[in-house]
Motif scaffolding. Structure first.
Motif, short mmCIF file in Angstrom:
data_model
loop_
_atom_site.label_atom_id
_atom_site.label_comp_id
_atom_site.label_asym_id
_atom_site.label_seq_id
_atom_site.Cartn_x
_atom_site.Cartn_y
_atom_site.Cartn_z
N VAL A 175 -6.42 -0.91 2.50
CA VAL A 175 -5.70 0.25 3.00
C VAL A 175 -4.42 -0.19 3.70
CG1 VAL A 175 -5.78 2.23 4.58
CG2 VAL A 175 -7.83 1.57 3.32
N VAL A 176 -3.35 0.52 3.40
CA VAL A 176 -2.09 0.38 4.11
C VAL A 176 -1.83 1.72 4.76
CG1 VAL A 176 0.40 0.04 3.86
CG2 VAL A 176 -1.19 -1.34 2.49
N GLU A 177 -1.58 1.73 6.08
CA GLU A 177 -1.34 2.99 6.76
C GLU A 177 -0.17 2.84 7.73
OE1 GLU A 177 -3.68 6.53 9.16
OE2 GLU A 177 -4.82 4.93 8.23
N THR A 178 0.66 3.88 7.78
CA THR A 178 1.80 3.88 8.67
C THR A 178 2.27 5.30 8.93
OG1 THR A 178 3.93 2.82 9.13
CG2 THR A 178 3.57 3.60 6.87
N ASP A 179 3.23 5.44 9.82
CA ASP A 179 3.82 6.74 10.13
C ASP A 179 4.93 7.06 9.13
OD1 ASP A 179 6.67 6.10 11.54
OD2 ASP A 179 5.20 4.52 11.93
N PRO A 180 5.35 8.33 9.06
CA PRO A 180 6.36 8.72 8.06
C PRO A 180 7.68 7.95 8.15
CG PRO A 180 5.26 10.66 8.91
CD PRO A 180 4.79 9.50 9.75
N ARG A 181 8.21 7.74 9.35
CA ARG A 181 9.50 7.05 9.46
C ARG A 181 9.39 5.60 8.97
NH1 ARG A 181 13.37 4.31 12.50
NH2 ARG A 181 15.41 5.29 12.22
N THR A 182 8.35 4.91 9.41
CA THR A 182 8.17 3.52 8.97
C THR A 182 8.00 3.46 7.46
OG1 THR A 182 7.18 2.92 11.09
CG2 THR A 182 6.75 1.45 9.22
N TRP A 183 7.22 4.38 6.91
CA TRP A 183 7.04 4.40 5.46
C TRP A 183 8.37 4.55 4.74
CZ3 TRP A 183 4.89 2.81 1.40
CH2 TRP A 183 5.19 3.39 0.18
N LEU A 184 9.19 5.49 5.21
CA LEU A 184 10.46 5.73 4.55
C LEU A 184 11.41 4.54 4.71
CD1 LEU A 184 10.86 9.51 5.35
CD2 LEU A 184 10.43 8.47 3.10
N LEU A 185 11.34 3.86 5.84
CA LEU A 185 12.14 2.64 6.00
C LEU A 185 11.69 1.58 5.00
CD1 LEU A 185 12.28 2.45 9.91
CD2 LEU A 185 14.17 3.03 8.36
N LEU A 186 10.39 1.45 4.80
CA LEU A 186 9.85 0.51 3.80
C LEU A 186 10.26 0.93 2.39
CD1 LEU A 186 6.23 0.12 5.17
CD2 LEU A 186 7.95 -1.70 5.08
N ALA A 187 10.07 2.20 2.09
CA ALA A 187 10.31 2.72 0.74
C ALA A 187 11.77 2.63 0.33
CB ALA A 187 9.82 4.17 0.65
N THR A 188 12.68 2.62 1.32
CA THR A 188 14.11 2.56 1.01
C THR A 188 14.71 1.18 1.23
OG1 THR A 188 14.65 3.31 3.25
CG2 THR A 188 14.49 5.01 1.51
N GLU A 195 -5.13 1.82 -1.14
CA GLU A 195 -4.76 3.18 -0.75
C GLU A 195 -3.66 3.10 0.29
OE1 GLU A 195 -7.62 6.44 -0.67
OE2 GLU A 195 -7.08 6.66 1.47
N VAL A 196 -2.56 3.78 0.04
CA VAL A 196 -1.44 3.85 0.98
C VAL A 196 -1.50 5.23 1.63
CG1 VAL A 196 1.07 3.84 1.26
CG2 VAL A 196 -0.04 2.25 -0.34
N ARG A 197 -1.60 5.23 2.96
CA ARG A 197 -1.73 6.48 3.73
C ARG A 197 -0.52 6.66 4.64
NH1 ARG A 197 -7.89 5.39 5.83
NH2 ARG A 197 -8.92 5.61 3.80
N VAL A 198 0.07 7.84 4.56
CA VAL A 198 1.18 8.20 5.43
C VAL A 198 0.86 9.60 5.99
CG1 VAL A 198 3.68 8.41 5.67
CG2 VAL A 198 2.72 6.92 3.89
N PRO A 199 -0.03 9.64 6.99
CA PRO A 199 -0.44 10.94 7.51
C PRO A 199 0.71 11.64 8.24
CG PRO A 199 -1.58 9.14 8.66
CD PRO A 199 -0.68 8.53 7.63
N PRO A 200 0.79 12.94 8.14
CA PRO A 200 -0.11 13.86 7.45
C PRO A 200 0.36 14.23 6.05
CG PRO A 200 1.37 15.14 8.80
CD PRO A 200 1.76 13.67 8.97
N TYR A 201 1.30 13.46 5.48
CA TYR A 201 1.97 13.89 4.26
C TYR A 201 1.41 13.36 2.95
CZ TYR A 201 5.43 15.44 7.61
OH TYR A 201 6.05 16.05 8.67
N ALA A 202 0.93 12.15 2.93
CA ALA A 202 0.57 11.58 1.63
C ALA A 202 -0.49 10.49 1.75
CB ALA A 202 1.80 10.98 0.96
#
Length: 128
Positions: A82-95, A57-64
């Motif tokens: 579980v993988v959990e992070t903040d929105p900015r870090t997630w987007l840095l990873l995702a891009t 489960e990948v968690r990026v609270p509060p969005y996804a």
């Protein structure tokens, strides 16, 4: 009609383009909540499409929160991986602007469970 989890590539590009400058320069003000949420949801859903399954489960609270990676499925309570992070870090990873290894080493990502790190195999989900 595509399912809810299906992400249109144009939607993904538009959502990440809307937050691009902020990802490249942390001193720029945080994008509006709607733009940030759209980018996080589009990239998380894209990960779930690329790595279908229910073992991580990948968690990026509060969005996804999405389940991905093929393997044993959990049915109740906290998932074992579980993988959990903040929105900015997630987007840095995702891009592709940050690696999963660097993010876990610097504490920006928490990854628990023996299979959590497998998420790294499907990152980035898009490039800016």
């Amino acid at each position: 009609m595509p399912g809810r989890s299906t992400v249109d590539p144009n939607e993904l590009r538009a959502a990440t383009a809307a937050v691009r400058e902020w990802l490249l320069d942390e001193s720029i003000p945080t994008p509006p909540r709607a733009q940030l949420g759209a980018a996080v949801r589009a990239t998380a859903r894209t990960l779930a499409q690329a790595a279908p399954g229910h073992s991580v489960e990948v968690r990026v609270p509060p969005y996804a929160a999405v389940q991905c990676v093929d393997g044993p499925r959990h049915t109740r309570g906290t998932p074992p991986n579980v993988v959990e992070t903040d929105p900015r870090t997630w987007l840095l990873l995702a891009t592709g602007l940050l690696t999963f290894t660097a993010a876990t080493e610097n504490g920006a990502v928490t990854a628990s469970g023996s299979r959590a790190a497998e998420v790294a195999h499907w990152l980035p989900v898009t490039r800016l």
